[in-house]
Design a protein around this motif. Sequence first.
Motif, PDB file in Angstrom:
ATOM      1  N   LEU A 145       0.867  -1.061  -0.005  1.00  0.00           N
ATOM      2  CA  LEU A 145       0.067   0.006  -0.227  1.00  0.00           C
ATOM      3  C   LEU A 145       0.732   1.123  -0.047  1.00  0.00           C
ATOM      4  N   LYS A 146       2.000   1.311   0.809  1.00  0.00           N
ATOM      5  CA  LYS A 146       2.886   2.278   0.741  1.00  0.00           C
ATOM      6  C   LYS A 146       3.545   2.915  -0.609  1.00  0.00           C
ATOM      7  N   ASP A 147       3.979   1.705  -1.274  1.00  0.00           N
ATOM      8  CA  ASP A 147       4.737   1.688  -2.704  1.00  0.00           C
ATOM      9  C   ASP A 147       3.662   2.160  -3.670  1.00  0.00           C
ATOM     10  N   GLY A 148       2.546   1.744  -3.702  1.00  0.00           N
ATOM     11  CA  GLY A 148       1.457   2.225  -4.966  1.00  0.00           C
ATOM     12  C   GLY A 148       1.743   1.596  -5.945  1.00  0.00           C
ATOM     13  N   MET A 149       1.169   1.993  -7.106  1.00  0.00           N
ATOM     14  CA  MET A 149       1.292   1.452  -8.195  1.00  0.00           C
ATOM     15  C   MET A 149       2.831   1.748  -8.858  1.00  0.00           C
ATOM     16  N   LYS A 150       3.576   0.727  -9.275  1.00  0.00           N
ATOM     17  CA  LYS A 150       4.898   0.943  -9.723  1.00  0.00           C
ATOM     18  C   LYS A 150       4.921   1.377 -11.112  1.00  0.00           C
ATOM     19  N   LYS A 176       4.857   1.596 -14.871  1.00  0.00           N
ATOM     20  CA  LYS A 176       4.706   0.878 -15.845  1.00  0.00           C
ATOM     21  C   LYS A 176       4.402   1.646 -16.923  1.00  0.00           C
ATOM     22  N   ARG A 177       4.443   0.782 -18.160  1.00  0.00           N
ATOM     23  CA  ARG A 177       4.039   1.731 -19.420  1.00  0.00           C
ATOM     24  C   ARG A 177       3.029   2.408 -19.438  1.00  0.00           C
ATOM     25  N   THR A 178       1.715   1.532 -19.119  1.00  0.00           N
ATOM     26  CA  THR A 178       0.259   2.277 -19.174  1.00  0.00           C
ATOM     27  C   THR A 178      -0.277   2.160 -17.665  1.00  0.00           C
ATOM     28  N   LEU A 179      -1.073   2.946 -17.753  1.00  0.00           N
ATOM     29  CA  LEU A 179      -1.857   2.996 -16.261  1.00  0.00           C
ATOM     30  C   LEU A 179      -2.896   1.854 -15.859  1.00  0.00           C
ATOM     31  N   GLU A 180      -3.266   1.100 -17.248  1.00  0.00           N
ATOM     32  CA  GLU A 180      -4.035  -0.305 -16.910  1.00  0.00           C
ATOM     33  C   GLU A 180      -2.920  -1.207 -16.426  1.00  0.00           C
ATOM     34  N   SER A 181      -1.799  -1.505 -16.924  1.00  0.00           N
ATOM     35  CA  SER A 181      -0.824  -2.407 -16.498  1.00  0.00           C
ATOM     36  C   SER A 181      -0.430  -2.049 -15.000  1.00  0.00           C
ATOM     37  N   ARG A 182      -0.334  -0.834 -14.689  1.00  0.00           N
ATOM     38  CA  ARG A 182      -0.038  -0.656 -13.413  1.00  0.00           C
ATOM     39  C   ARG A 182      -1.174  -0.925 -12.271  1.00  0.00           C
ATOM     40  N   GLU A 183      -2.413  -0.728 -12.702  1.00  0.00           N
ATOM     41  CA  GLU A 183      -3.619  -0.957 -11.749  1.00  0.00           C
ATOM     42  C   GLU A 183      -3.661  -2.713 -11.548  1.00  0.00           C
ATOM     43  N   LYS A 184      -3.225  -3.417 -12.673  1.00  0.00           N
ATOM     44  CA  LYS A 184      -3.376  -4.663 -12.643  1.00  0.00           C
ATOM     45  C   LYS A 184      -2.518  -5.302 -11.775  1.00  0.00           C
ATOM     46  N   ALA A 185      -1.312  -4.961 -11.951  1.00  0.00           N
ATOM     47  CA  ALA A 185      -0.158  -5.488 -11.332  1.00  0.00           C
ATOM     48  C   ALA A 185      -0.149  -5.193  -9.661  1.00  0.00           C
ATOM     49  N   PHE A 186      -0.651  -3.782  -9.484  1.00  0.00           N
ATOM     50  CA  PHE A 186      -1.077  -3.709  -7.921  1.00  0.00           C
ATOM     51  C   PHE A 186      -2.040  -4.510  -7.427  1.00  0.00           C
ATOM     52  N   ILE A 187      -3.293  -4.632  -8.020  1.00  0.00           N
ATOM     53  CA  ILE A 187      -4.325  -5.305  -7.631  1.00  0.00           C
ATOM     54  C   ILE A 187      -3.755  -6.939  -7.441  1.00  0.00           C
ATOM     55  N   ALA A 188      -3.147  -7.452  -8.272  1.00  0.00           N
ATOM     56  CA  ALA A 188      -2.698  -8.679  -8.155  1.00  0.00           C
ATOM     57  C   ALA A 188      -1.497  -8.876  -6.892  1.00  0.00           C
ATOM     58  N   GLU A 189      -0.770  -8.114  -6.886  1.00  0.00           N
ATOM     59  CA  GLU A 189      -0.021  -8.186  -5.800  1.00  0.00           C
ATOM     60  C   GLU A 189      -0.689  -7.859  -4.332  1.00  0.00           C
TER      61      GLU A 189
END
Length: 362
Positions: free
Chosen positions: A35-40, A42-55
Amino acid sequence: MADVMNVGVNLEAFSQAINAIQALRSSVTRVFDCLKDGMKNKRTLESREKAFIAEFQDNLHSVNRDLNELERLSHLVGKPSENHPLHNSGLLSLDPVQDKTPLYSQLLQAYKWSNKAASQQMVEEDVGTMGRRRRFRPEREVWRPEEPEPKSPAEGMDMAEMDTMIQLQYHAGLASGLLNQQSLKRSANQMGVSAKRRPKAQPTTLVLPPQYVDDVISRIDRMFPEMTIHLSRPNGSSAMLLVTLGKVLKVIVVMRSLFIDRTIVKGYNENIYTEDGKLDIWSKSNYQVFQKVTDHATTALLHYQLPQMPDVVVRSFMTWLRSYIRLFQAPCQRCGKFLQDGLPPTWRDFRTLEAFHDTCRQ
C-alpha cells in the motif's frame, strides 16, 4: 526433568506457533509495504493497476493463510496443568500495575525516614561528644568512659544504604537552595503596588524609518543579479515591492515597515496592474502552478520569523524566492521527474532550497 516438562503443553506445537506468528507479522508487513509503494512505474496505467491489484490480493491471501495456520496451532498447544507446582514463579501474575503502584508516597516516606535518621544520628553524635568531654580527666589526659558508648546508626549499615542516605541528603540540600532562590517576589513586592503604577507593556513591532527600508531593499537587489526589485509607496509609508525573477515569474510583496505582510506570485506575462494603474494585490494568478508557488511563499513567511532582525528575514525570504529561477528546469529530488499531474516541482526546501513536488516533499 520429566516433571518439569510434563506441564500439559505441546512444546513442538508451541515452537511452530511462534514461527507462525513471525510469518503472520511478515505477511502483514508486506501488505502495508504494498500500500505504501502504490502502483509501480509501468508503461500504461492499466498495467500498473492490474499489477498492483494482483500483488495486493496475493499479500492478503498470505495473511489469511498464516492466520488460519496460527489458529490451528493454538488449539494444539494445550494448557498448562493447574496442579503443577510453580513455587515462587507463580507469584509473577500477582505483580501490580505500574500506574497504580504508590511509588511516590513510598519514596516520600523513605525520604522522611532517612532525613529523620540522619538528624537523629547528628544529635546522638553531639550528645556523645558532650558526654565524653564531661567524663574526661585532665590529670591523666585519657578517656575513661564509665559505660560502653552506644553504636552509631551508621555502623549497622552497609555501603549501599550509606550511599543512598548521602545522596538523599545531597539532593535535599540542592532542593532547599533552589527553593530559597525562587522566593515569592511577585506576591511580596507587588501587593502594595497599584495598577496605575505598573509599567505598560512595550510594543513588540519595530517602526523603522523609510530610508533604512530603502537601503535594505537596495542591498538585496544588488545581491541577486537575476532578480529585479522595484520599490514603491502608493499608500503612504508602507512599501510595496515588485520582484521580477528572470523571465519566469513576478512577485508582488506587500510590506509593513520591514515586515512582509503578503505575497502574490504571478506569471511573467500576466497582468499585475489594476485598471487605475496600481499593483493588483488581491487577484490570484490564472495558472495553477503560480497559485501553488503563492501558497508556498505564504508558508515561507511563517517559517522565516525573527522579529528582532527583520532585515535578515527579508534577505532569507528573497534567497528562498530566488531558487525558483529554475522552476521549469529542476527535477524533483525524490522521484526525479519534471512533471507530476501536469505540474513542475513547486516546493523548495527552506534550508537546502531543493526542488520537490507537493506530494513528494512529505
